[in-house]
Design a protein around this motif. Structure first.
Motif, PDB file in Angstrom:
ATOM      1  N   HIS A   1     -67.566  37.651  15.570  1.00  0.00           N
ATOM      2  CA  HIS A   1     -68.390  37.085  14.505  1.00  0.00           C
ATOM      3  C   HIS A   1     -67.759  35.791  13.983  1.00  0.00           C
ATOM      4  CE1 HIS A   1     -70.617  41.066  13.319  1.00  0.00           C
ATOM      5  NE2 HIS A   1     -70.949  40.621  14.505  1.00  0.00           N
ATOM      6  N   ALA A   2     -66.440  35.805  13.813  1.00  0.00           N
ATOM      7  CA  ALA A   2     -65.752  34.609  13.322  1.00  0.00           C
ATOM      8  C   ALA A   2     -65.832  33.463  14.324  1.00  0.00           C
ATOM      9  CB  ALA A   2     -64.289  34.944  13.018  1.00  0.00           C
ATOM     10  N   LEU A   3     -65.852  33.797  15.620  1.00  0.00           N
ATOM     11  CA  LEU A   3     -65.865  32.768  16.658  1.00  0.00           C
ATOM     12  C   LEU A   3     -67.276  32.345  17.060  1.00  0.00           C
ATOM     13  CD1 LEU A   3     -63.056  34.296  18.912  1.00  0.00           C
ATOM     14  CD2 LEU A   3     -62.868  32.192  17.562  1.00  0.00           C
TER      15      LEU A   3
ATOM     16  N   ASP B   1     -77.596  41.671  18.491  1.00  0.00           N
ATOM     17  CA  ASP B   1     -78.345  40.588  17.834  1.00  0.00           C
ATOM     18  C   ASP B   1     -77.563  39.287  17.734  1.00  0.00           C
ATOM     19  OD1 ASP B   1     -80.486  42.335  17.412  1.00  0.00           O
ATOM     20  OD2 ASP B   1     -79.660  43.049  15.516  1.00  0.00           O
ATOM     21  N   TRP B   2     -76.387  39.228  18.341  1.00  0.00           N
ATOM     22  CA  TRP B   2     -75.524  38.062  18.170  1.00  0.00           C
ATOM     23  C   TRP B   2     -75.516  37.135  19.376  1.00  0.00           C
ATOM     24  CZ3 TRP B   2     -72.606  36.478  13.937  1.00  0.00           C
ATOM     25  CH2 TRP B   2     -72.680  37.309  12.818  1.00  0.00           C
TER      26      TRP B   2
ATOM     27  N   GLU C   1     -65.385  51.388  24.818  1.00  0.00           N
ATOM     28  CA  GLU C   1     -65.283  50.380  23.761  1.00  0.00           C
ATOM     29  C   GLU C   1     -66.195  49.195  24.039  1.00  0.00           C
ATOM     30  OE1 GLU C   1     -60.792  50.616  21.957  1.00  0.00           O
ATOM     31  OE2 GLU C   1     -61.012  49.862  24.008  1.00  0.00           O
ATOM     32  N   LEU C   2     -66.232  48.750  25.291  1.00  0.00           N
ATOM     33  CA  LEU C   2     -67.110  47.631  25.641  1.00  0.00           C
ATOM     34  C   LEU C   2     -68.572  47.984  25.378  1.00  0.00           C
ATOM     35  CD1 LEU C   2     -65.573  46.322  29.004  1.00  0.00           C
ATOM     36  CD2 LEU C   2     -65.289  45.363  26.720  1.00  0.00           C
ATOM     37  N   ALA C   3     -68.965  49.202  25.739  1.00  0.00           N
ATOM     38  CA  ALA C   3     -70.349  49.620  25.523  1.00  0.00           C
ATOM     39  C   ALA C   3     -70.676  49.647  24.029  1.00  0.00           C
ATOM     40  CB  ALA C   3     -70.583  50.986  26.153  1.00  0.00           C
ATOM     41  N   ASP C   4     -69.747  50.179  23.223  1.00  0.00           N
ATOM     42  CA  ASP C   4     -69.941  50.229  21.768  1.00  0.00           C
ATOM     43  C   ASP C   4     -70.065  48.814  21.202  1.00  0.00           C
ATOM     44  OD1 ASP C   4     -69.978  50.817  19.074  1.00  0.00           O
ATOM     45  OD2 ASP C   4     -68.013  51.797  19.028  1.00  0.00           O
ATOM     46  N   LEU C   5     -69.154  47.941  21.611  1.00  0.00           N
ATOM     47  CA  LEU C   5     -69.176  46.566  21.113  1.00  0.00           C
ATOM     48  C   LEU C   5     -70.446  45.849  21.534  1.00  0.00           C
ATOM     49  CD1 LEU C   5     -67.712  44.191  19.706  1.00  0.00           C
ATOM     50  CD2 LEU C   5     -66.694  43.653  21.935  1.00  0.00           C
TER      51      LEU C   5
END
Length: 326
Positions: free
Chosen positions: A154-156, A183-184, A173-177
């Motif tokens: 989000h910061a980047l 939406d980003w 973890e990749l799937a969760d992220l």
């Protein structure tokens, strides 16, 4: 693939230690074993911390490249990206100047001992140098957990990221992220989840990545890497492991053989080497690398020969890995 006798490999094997222009992956010198097969010079250079079982896959790739014909190419040149190590923001212009004509930059983030603020300033400096038309991607090498990755990306995001490479270590973890970032518009690329996985296709089946980063040596060779991309059904970026120009030419052959090549490839890293093993290093010119196979230069092999104890370490490692090949 037939495995040549160990004696045939050792007959031409040379161990080199090449200094870097800047510290990368925690090292200042890159070591590699080079040897010559019927098809030309090839490279065995797994990172020193890898166990023999993993390193033997790199040896299989080196043998394939030295002894077997490469697949037919779809292109005679490959666009490549600049690679920016975890340097201070003030050092970014000097690093990017090493990569002639590159329109894309991959920026290392999540470096141990550094902060998110360091990452933001480094990426900011890269975006400033690349301009609004340049492409900027980040690579965390699995250094964040999901919450850290979400916060960092989000910061980047203000720097219009092309994608984030291996932001977290595991497929779950990749799937969760990826779900959190839906939406980003920040695609997720999988690297370690492909090349260090027992099943390199698991990340694609889990829907945990938008694209794959593939490397010829860690995946066991050009043909196996092509098979993985075909089976995964995802776009692919060909990258390197800080190889010499000999190893990079293997990566270029892989990139040239891909039916689709939607992204600039991470094969310009010879620009991070202060020395090489060929008189005409494979460095970007106009943002591309030609499809060519350099030969090792005898004088450069002598000039950058590794210390005797390191040479012995590598040749013993090569012997152990050869014994593990089917």
């Amino acid at each position: 693939m037939d495995i040549p006798p160990l004696a045939d490999i050792l007959a031409t094997a040379r161990v080199v230690a090449l200094p870097l222009t800047t510290r990368f992956r925690g090292v200042d010198v890159r070591e590699a074993v080079l040897f010559e097969g019927p098809r030309g010079w090839t490279e065995f250079s797994p990172f020193v911390e890898y166990e023999d079982a993993e390193a033997s896959t790199w040896l299989a790739a080196a043998i394939e490249y030295g002894w077997d014909a490469v697949p037919a190419p779809h292109r005679d040149a490959v666009p490549v990206n600049a690679t920016v190590p975890a340097v201070a923001a003030a050092d970014v212009p000097a690093v990017l100047a090493l990569f002639d004509g590159c329109r894309t930059a991959k920026v290392k983030v999540a470096e141990r001992g550094q902060s998110l603020a360091d990452d933001v300033e480094r990426v900011r400096a890269v975006r400033r140098e690349m301009g609004p038309e340049g492409r900027v991607r980040v690579d965390a090498n699995g250094g964040w957990n999901v919450d850290e990755a979400e916060r960092a990306l989000h910061a980047l995001s203000e720097f219009d990221l092309e994608y984030a490479e291996q932001p977290c270590a595991t497929i779950d973890e990749l799937a969760d992220l990826r779900e959190r970032l839906a939406d980003w518009d920040i695609p997720i690329a999988a690297d370690e989840s492909v090349r260090k996985a027992a099943d390199p296709l698991a990340v694609a089946r889990a829907g945990a990545a938008d694209l794959l980063v593939i490397k010829a040596q860690p995946l066991g060779g050009i043909r196996r890497a092509l098979e993985i991309v075909a089976e995964a059904g995802l776009p692919a970026v060909v990258s390197s492991a800080l190889d010499t120009s000999i190893g990079l030419s293997m990566g270029v052959a892989l990139a040239a053989a891909l039916p689709r090549l939607d992204y600039d490839c991470g094969l310009g890293t010879a620009s991070l080497l202060a020395a090489d093993v060929t008189a005409a290093p494979l460095r970007p010119r106009g943002g591309v690398l030609p499809l060519e196979r350099p030969a090792a230069d005898a004088a450069l092999l002598d000039a950058h020969r590794a210390a005797p104890e390191r040479e012995q370490w590598w040749l013993e490692r090569l012997r152990r890995c050869h014994a593990l090949l089917p």
